[in-house]
Design a protein around this motif. Sequence first.
Motif, short mmCIF file in Angstrom:
data_model
loop_
_atom_site.label_atom_id
_atom_site.label_comp_id
_atom_site.label_asym_id
_atom_site.label_seq_id
_atom_site.Cartn_x
_atom_site.Cartn_y
_atom_site.Cartn_z
N LEU A 1 6.51 -6.85 -6.81
CA LEU A 1 6.33 -6.54 -8.23
C LEU A 1 5.30 -5.44 -8.39
CD1 LEU A 1 6.76 -7.03 -11.26
CD2 LEU A 1 4.99 -8.80 -11.13
N GLY A 2 4.27 -5.49 -7.54
CA GLY A 2 3.22 -4.49 -7.63
C GLY A 2 3.68 -3.06 -7.43
N ARG A 3 4.82 -2.87 -6.79
CA ARG A 3 5.34 -1.52 -6.58
C ARG A 3 5.68 -0.83 -7.90
NH1 ARG A 3 3.51 -2.97 -2.76
NH2 ARG A 3 2.02 -1.52 -3.63
N VAL A 4 5.89 -1.59 -8.98
CA VAL A 4 6.29 -0.97 -10.25
C VAL A 4 5.24 -1.18 -11.35
CG1 VAL A 4 8.76 -1.06 -9.78
CG2 VAL A 4 7.67 -3.03 -10.89
N LEU A 5 4.03 -1.62 -10.98
CA LEU A 5 3.04 -1.95 -12.00
C LEU A 5 2.11 -0.81 -12.37
CD1 LEU A 5 1.90 -5.62 -11.29
CD2 LEU A 5 3.50 -4.76 -13.00
N ARG A 6 2.15 0.30 -11.68
CA ARG A 6 1.25 1.38 -12.07
C ARG A 6 1.59 1.83 -13.49
NH1 ARG A 6 -2.16 3.04 -8.28
NH2 ARG A 6 -1.69 2.50 -6.12
N PRO A 7 0.56 2.10 -14.32
CA PRO A 7 0.82 2.45 -15.72
C PRO A 7 1.67 3.70 -15.86
CG PRO A 7 -1.46 2.92 -15.13
CD PRO A 7 -0.87 2.16 -14.00
N LYS A 8 2.50 3.70 -16.90
CA LYS A 8 3.45 4.80 -17.11
C LYS A 8 3.30 5.33 -18.53
CE LYS A 8 6.36 2.36 -13.91
NZ LYS A 8 5.23 1.48 -13.56
N ALA B 1 9.69 2.45 -11.77
CA ALA B 1 9.75 1.63 -12.98
C ALA B 1 10.69 0.44 -12.84
CB ALA B 1 10.20 2.48 -14.16
N VAL B 2 11.56 0.48 -11.83
CA VAL B 2 12.55 -0.59 -11.62
C VAL B 2 12.52 -1.00 -10.15
CG1 VAL B 2 14.99 -1.23 -11.74
CG2 VAL B 2 14.03 0.34 -13.45
N ALA B 3 12.43 -2.28 -9.90
CA ALA B 3 12.53 -2.81 -8.53
C ALA B 3 13.64 -3.85 -8.50
CB ALA B 3 11.21 -3.42 -8.08
N ILE B 4 14.53 -3.70 -7.53
CA ILE B 4 15.64 -4.65 -7.36
C ILE B 4 15.49 -5.26 -5.97
CG2 ILE B 4 18.13 -4.98 -7.34
CD1 ILE B 4 18.34 -2.35 -8.97
N GLN B 5 15.16 -6.54 -5.93
CA GLN B 5 14.93 -7.25 -4.67
C GLN B 5 16.21 -7.98 -4.28
OE1 GLN B 5 11.36 -10.00 -3.04
NE2 GLN B 5 12.28 -10.75 -4.91
N VAL B 6 16.81 -7.55 -3.17
CA VAL B 6 18.08 -8.17 -2.74
C VAL B 6 17.87 -9.24 -1.69
CG1 VAL B 6 19.48 -6.16 -3.34
CG2 VAL B 6 18.51 -6.34 -1.03
N SER C 1 0.80 -1.23 0.00
CA SER C 1 0.00 0.00 0.00
C SER C 1 0.83 1.27 0.00
CB SER C 1 -0.94 0.01 1.23
OG SER C 1 -1.79 -1.10 1.19
N VAL C 2 1.96 1.26 -0.69
CA VAL C 2 2.73 2.48 -0.85
C VAL C 2 2.56 2.93 -2.30
CG1 VAL C 2 5.01 3.54 -0.78
CG2 VAL C 2 4.37 1.83 0.93
N ASP C 3 1.99 4.10 -2.49
CA ASP C 3 1.67 4.59 -3.82
C ASP C 3 2.86 5.38 -4.37
OD1 ASP C 3 0.50 5.38 -6.12
OD2 ASP C 3 -0.89 6.81 -5.22
N LEU C 4 3.65 4.70 -5.21
CA LEU C 4 4.80 5.33 -5.85
C LEU C 4 4.65 5.12 -7.36
CD1 LEU C 4 7.54 4.01 -3.40
CD2 LEU C 4 6.52 6.30 -3.41
N PRO C 5 3.74 5.86 -7.97
CA PRO C 5 3.28 5.53 -9.33
C PRO C 5 4.36 5.57 -10.39
CG PRO C 5 2.48 7.69 -8.64
CD PRO C 5 3.05 7.04 -7.43
N ASP C 6 5.43 6.34 -10.19
CA ASP C 6 6.44 6.45 -11.24
C ASP C 6 7.53 5.39 -11.14
OD1 ASP C 6 5.21 8.67 -12.38
OD2 ASP C 6 6.20 10.05 -11.00
#
Length: 569
Positions: free
Chosen positions: A507-514, A488-493, A481-486
């Motif tokens: 994955l959902g953190r980067v799925l908002r349409p761009k 575009a890249v997520a790196i999971q360490v 539930s963190v709205d970071l619409p822009d």
Amino acid sequence: MANSHDYPLIVQGDFTILLEVDSPHYETVRDRLLGFAELIRSPEHVHTYRISALSVWNALSAGSSPEGILQTLREFSRYPVPENITAQIRQWSSRFGCLRLSRQDDILVLAADGPALATEISRLRTVEPLIGRRLSFNELKVPPENRGRLKQALIKAGFPVEDLAGYATGEGLEVALREITASGRPFRLRRYQLEAAEAFDAGGSIRGGSGVVLLPCGAGKTIVGMACMSRLQTSTLILTTGVTAARQWIAELLDKTTLEPDQVGEYSGSVKEIRPVTVTTYQILTYRKQKDGGFLHFDLFDRRNWGLIVYDEVHLLPAPVFQATAALQTRRRLGLTATLVREDGREDEVFALIGPKKTDVPWKRLEAQGWISQASCCEVRVPMSAGLQMKYALAEPREKFRLASENPAKADLVRTLLERHAGEPALLLGMYLDQMQSLSEELGIPLISGRTPQERRDRLYAQFRSGELPALALTKVGNFSVDLPDAAVAIQVSGTFGSRQEEAQRLGRVLRPKPGVNQAHFYTLVSRDSVEQEMAWKRQLFLCEQGYEYRLRDAEEELTPYGHAVAQG
């Protein structure tokens, strides 16, 4: 007529289903299986699904029929469907709706399809203390305070209850969706959002008013919640995963509905406002001064005559809120989530206490329609140094996972990926605070963790949204539930063992349409030949079920200059 060997399914007598990935029918069949079966393995060529009682009941709740389920299996199965599978699906289906709770005059009645079933369930050890006297051959009296606990006990015994006892009207509240938002933008519901709200409300019938809506992160679950509020016109309590999420809800309510600021309240650690629409957090509801003490804020459930309770990210529902919800069955209940997967196996209690699945839109369908970003997923396998390999070999099993997760060699790869995607807003995601602090300092990326004061969190999120910060590092506080619409890249360490829901949320953190190419990139870094690598495929199962494919790369390939080794997503 097509040769049977062209069909992609093999249905097995142990309730597993094999789906051939290379079949031209793969995507069609996968989307249909998604409605009534769960993915349990996904190697390269054949995926394995499992049918269960709960998966069938959820399918029926969402509008499927037993014959529709069987038709899918017969239509695409290479061999005849085993008779025991057909019989069991029909038996599970026959139990759906065979027990009904209703209100007659001033009493609660559990009705069964026949006296034998009424006798059988009344003699169950877990059910007997929750029911009253026999009213007729097939009807049992139920104390109203046992409504939720009875449904819990019966679903554990293999009997889902259709709850037709209705709900309290709740305190009235005029609320409508705006056509022009407060910020001046045109606004209207997307078709799938409207259909989700309609499925939950069920036209105002007695079969509406409780259930779970599943939508991908970034697809507007909050908007579905507001649409349900506008249909019900009643005071609403909204439960969220944290203060950041609560304030996002409040901002959305004031932007997209006709509610005024004095009608929407925040109930958190720092603010205690109780208004016609009140937004709170699971943390504040489960707060107690001592481990065995009472929950100090549970009375919030009774402080107003709520007509609707919204459970945001319902798959995270804490045990104490389950218990409270068992006593809140006269309130309408809406669960919102991207995945019903719970690693503790309590999906059946979500079904019983919040309600059944009302709608579930495949992620790839929304991607194809442009409502969420296209996502390229890549698992990068990172070698361990000789010293770390020896330490890993000597470690206890649980310590092995952490050693692999905190592999220092991941830092160079993170730097390379950030350089490759320079100019694209990026998130660095991890589980271990020490690891994230080290990466934050080494790479000069601000870190938000559970220890970060809310004021600083809000400031950093705002700077990221505005483009002032090109990257943020987040611990588990960034999962939900963190709205970071822009972004575009997520790196999971690093991640939480084999948590499928965490993988989906990240994955959902980067799925908002761009704007433009509408492309997102999701990298997960795992130590090669370690337990972390074994856990990675478990984490990926839900996303594979939704149609995402993980490219596998060795770190040596990814560390080459951009474009030499990386296939485009």
